[in-house]
Design an enzyme around this catalytic site. Structure first.
Site, short mmCIF file in Angstrom:
data_model
loop_
_atom_site.label_atom_id
_atom_site.label_comp_id
_atom_site.label_asym_id
_atom_site.label_seq_id
_atom_site.Cartn_x
_atom_site.Cartn_y
_atom_site.Cartn_z
N CYS A 100 13.79 24.36 3.60
CA CYS A 100 13.47 25.19 3.42
C CYS A 100 12.24 24.45 2.19
O CYS A 100 12.21 22.95 2.46
CB CYS A 100 13.46 26.27 2.15
SG CYS A 100 14.94 27.24 2.81
N ASP B 123 12.09 24.06 -0.62
CA ASP B 123 12.96 22.86 -2.42
C ASP B 123 14.45 23.32 -2.45
O ASP B 123 15.09 22.25 -2.92
CB ASP B 123 12.93 24.46 -3.68
CG ASP B 123 11.22 24.67 -3.51
OD1 ASP B 123 10.84 23.75 -3.82
OD2 ASP B 123 11.65 26.16 -3.37
N HIS C 278 -6.28 -7.55 13.62
CA HIS C 278 -5.25 -6.90 13.83
C HIS C 278 -4.21 -6.46 15.18
O HIS C 278 -4.99 -6.38 16.07
CB HIS C 278 -5.44 -5.88 12.73
CG HIS C 278 -3.55 -4.47 12.38
ND1 HIS C 278 -2.54 -4.54 12.09
CD2 HIS C 278 -3.50 -2.90 12.29
CE1 HIS C 278 -1.66 -4.01 11.77
NE2 HIS C 278 -2.03 -3.62 12.16
N ARG D 210 -9.86 -0.42 14.99
CA ARG D 210 -9.81 0.93 14.31
C ARG D 210 -10.93 -0.05 13.11
O ARG D 210 -12.72 0.31 12.35
CB ARG D 210 -8.19 -0.01 13.75
CG ARG D 210 -8.51 2.14 12.37
CD ARG D 210 -6.53 1.70 12.18
NE ARG D 210 -6.35 0.42 11.14
CZ ARG D 210 -4.94 0.21 10.72
NH1 ARG D 210 -4.23 1.30 11.09
NH2 ARG D 210 -4.75 -1.31 10.65
N TYR E 128 16.05 30.31 6.43
CA TYR E 128 14.43 31.26 6.75
C TYR E 128 14.53 31.42 8.16
O TYR E 128 14.69 30.61 8.88
CB TYR E 128 13.55 30.63 6.64
CG TYR E 128 13.14 30.79 5.21
CD1 TYR E 128 12.55 32.79 4.84
CD2 TYR E 128 12.24 29.68 4.68
CE1 TYR E 128 12.48 31.66 3.16
CE2 TYR E 128 12.53 29.95 3.19
CZ TYR E 128 12.47 31.16 2.73
OH TYR E 128 11.42 31.38 1.28
N ARG F 194 1.35 -10.32 7.49
CA ARG F 194 1.43 -8.99 6.13
C ARG F 194 2.01 -8.32 6.80
O ARG F 194 3.24 -7.54 7.89
CB ARG F 194 0.23 -8.57 7.02
CG ARG F 194 -1.66 -9.89 6.66
CD ARG F 194 -2.34 -9.37 6.83
NE ARG F 194 -2.28 -7.98 8.39
CZ ARG F 194 -2.97 -8.81 8.97
NH1 ARG F 194 -3.15 -9.88 9.71
NH2 ARG F 194 -2.89 -7.86 10.00
N LYS G 99 0.35 -1.08 0.08
CA LYS G 99 -0.29 -0.20 0.10
C LYS G 99 0.84 1.16 0.11
O LYS G 99 2.06 1.23 0.80
CB LYS G 99 -0.88 -0.06 1.28
CG LYS G 99 -0.01 -0.04 2.83
CD LYS G 99 -1.16 0.03 3.50
CE LYS G 99 0.08 -0.10 5.57
NZ LYS G 99 -1.07 -0.62 6.34
C1 LIG Z 1 -0.25 -1.61 6.87
C2 LIG Z 1 -0.63 -3.19 7.37
C3 LIG Z 1 0.14 -3.79 7.68
C4 LIG Z 1 1.78 -4.30 7.12
O1 LIG Z 1 1.88 -3.40 8.67
P1 LIG Z 1 3.69 -3.14 8.72
O2 LIG Z 1 3.76 -2.87 10.11
O3 LIG Z 1 3.95 -2.44 7.78
O4 LIG Z 1 4.24 -4.66 8.43
C5 LIG Z 1 -0.48 -4.89 8.32
N1 LIG Z 1 -2.00 -5.14 8.26
C6 LIG Z 1 -2.68 -4.17 8.66
C7 LIG Z 1 -3.68 -4.26 8.76
C8 LIG Z 1 -1.64 -2.66 8.25
O5 LIG Z 1 -3.08 -1.43 7.46
#
Ligand SMILES: *Cc1c(COP(=O)(O)O)cnc(C)c1O
Length: 374
Positions: free
Chosen positions: A311, A313, A163, A134, A264, A219, A36
């Site tokens: 800055c 750029d 998660h 979440r 700046y 994941r 992602k």
């Molecule tokens: C982004 C995400 C991951 C990956 O997490 P990392 O900490 O980058 O490995 C896994 N599961 C879910 C639901 C996520 O949103």
């Protein structure tokens, strides 16, 4: 045509090494490469190809658009959509051939109808909230969702999943608590006759430090890029290698006098007479403004402090007695000679996490170069 010398370089040999290392640590679990946010700023399509070649068997994305971009690039590996899109996007989900998270009966019903219309079947991953709060079906609705499954004739439950909120804290007792709650969800599914071939719970941190979370599939996002989920779970300690280098070239240089104030707000003054370099990169490219007077850059093999405010750029870099010339290489992230500036260093300076640093290096402005492929 690229006119600026500022570039992100992505090392695919490091990515492949990290995929192999994560596969080795996760035992028999399948590896789902989380790509992602344009592959955490590394380039989604290129990262996906390398990860699949190196042994990942799944991909994960956050949006339907990301899945569509993978499909358009000819990548058809099993792809998990990590959150439910709005119900009226169900047809697009079916069309992209992704396996979506499902945690509301409303989205499940919309997806089932879309699958029927398309005369196809869709594999879904039922997501339970076990304490992150979440997305995911909360415990008081587990039975309601699991009962709805029987009515979805065109959906196949491929996985149960959850998660973890604090997997990057090796001592957090919420992780065992969440895994226990996930066992309860699994039992509830079994009681309602919902059988799923896969169960998954681990992100990168859990894959590295919570063996009980690895289950059937992991994941992994940040660790695959060779970056640390948190200061307590350091990627280097697990043999992972950062894939990203951010470099540019000195665009201007001059000697300034002791006491001269720069950038700046004149928030930095030269401690002595010496050389000041200008680099063509700034906060619009993803250099956090919090690196003002804090960050360092590698030029001529040495660590040089960022002088004054970052800055939009440009930034200014103090080189002291060492003469610098227009065109000299400057490394902002990555190695120059034996020294290395880590994404973790920037995250500490900018009071954030590695994830935010690299996702801000989107290629809307800094072009990417891919090295070490194939
Ligand atoms: C982004 C995400 C991951 C990956 O997490 P990392 O900490 O980058 O490995 C896994 N599961 C879910 C639901 C996520 O949103």
């Amino acid at each position: 045509m690229i006119h600026r010398p500022t570039v992100v370089e992505v090392d695919h040999a490091a990515l492949a090494h990290n995929v192999e290392a994560l596969r080795a640590v996760s035992g028999g679990a399948a590896l789902c490469a989380v790509v992602k946010a344009d592959g955490y700023g590394h380039g989604m399509v290129e990262v996906a190809r390398t990860a699949l070649d190196a042994g990942a068997s799944w991909l994960a994305v956050a949006t339907v658009e990301e899945a569509q971009r993978l499909r358009a690039a000819g990548i058809d590996a099993p792809t998990l959509l990590l959150s439910e899109p709005p119900a009226d996007e169900a047809a697009a989900v079916v069309d992209a051939g992704v396996r979506p998270a499902v945690y509301t009966s409303r989205f499940g019903a919309a997806l089932d109808a879309a699958a029927k219309r398309a005369q196809t079947r869709v594999a879904v991953h039922l997501k339970a909230d076990t304490g992150m709060h979440r997305v995911g079906v909360p415990p008081d609705r587990w039975d309601e969702l699991l009962d709805a499954v029987a009515g979805w004739g065109s959906l196949d439950v491929e996985a149960l999943w959850t998660h973890l909120a604090r997997a990057d804290e090796p001592d957090a007792d919420t992780t065992p608590q969440q895994l226990a709650a996930f066992e309860d969800f699994t039992a509830a599914a079994r009681d309602r006759g919902v059988a799923a071939p896969l169960r998954h719970a681990a992100n990168s941190a859990a894959t590295l430090v919570w063996p009980d979370a690895r289950l059937d599939l992991v994941r992994t996002g940040i660790a695959m890029y060779g970056l640390s989920p948190s200061p307590e779970v350091d990627a280097a300690d697990h043999g992972l290698r950062p894939a990203l280098t951010l470099r540019t070239r000195v665009s201007f240089s001059k000697r300034i006098e002791a006491g001269a104030s720069v950038s700046y707000g004149h928030r930095w003054s030269a401690p002595s007479d010496g050389w000041l370099a200008t680099l063509p990169i700034g906060y619009a490219d993803g250099v956090p403004r919090l690196l003002s007077n804090r960050g360092e850059v590698l030029i001529g093999g040495g660590r040089r402090p960022i002088a004054g405010s970052v800055c939009m750029d440009q930034i200014l870099v103090w080189c002291g007695d060492d003469e610098v010339a227009i065109g000299d290489e400057a490394v902002l992230l990555g190695a120059q000679g034996p020294d290395r500036i880590r994404v973790e260093d920037w995250a500490a300076h900018a009071e954030t996490i590695t994830y935010e640093i690299v996702t801000n290096l989107a290629d809307r402005r800094v072009p990417r170069r891919h090295v070490g492929t194939g």
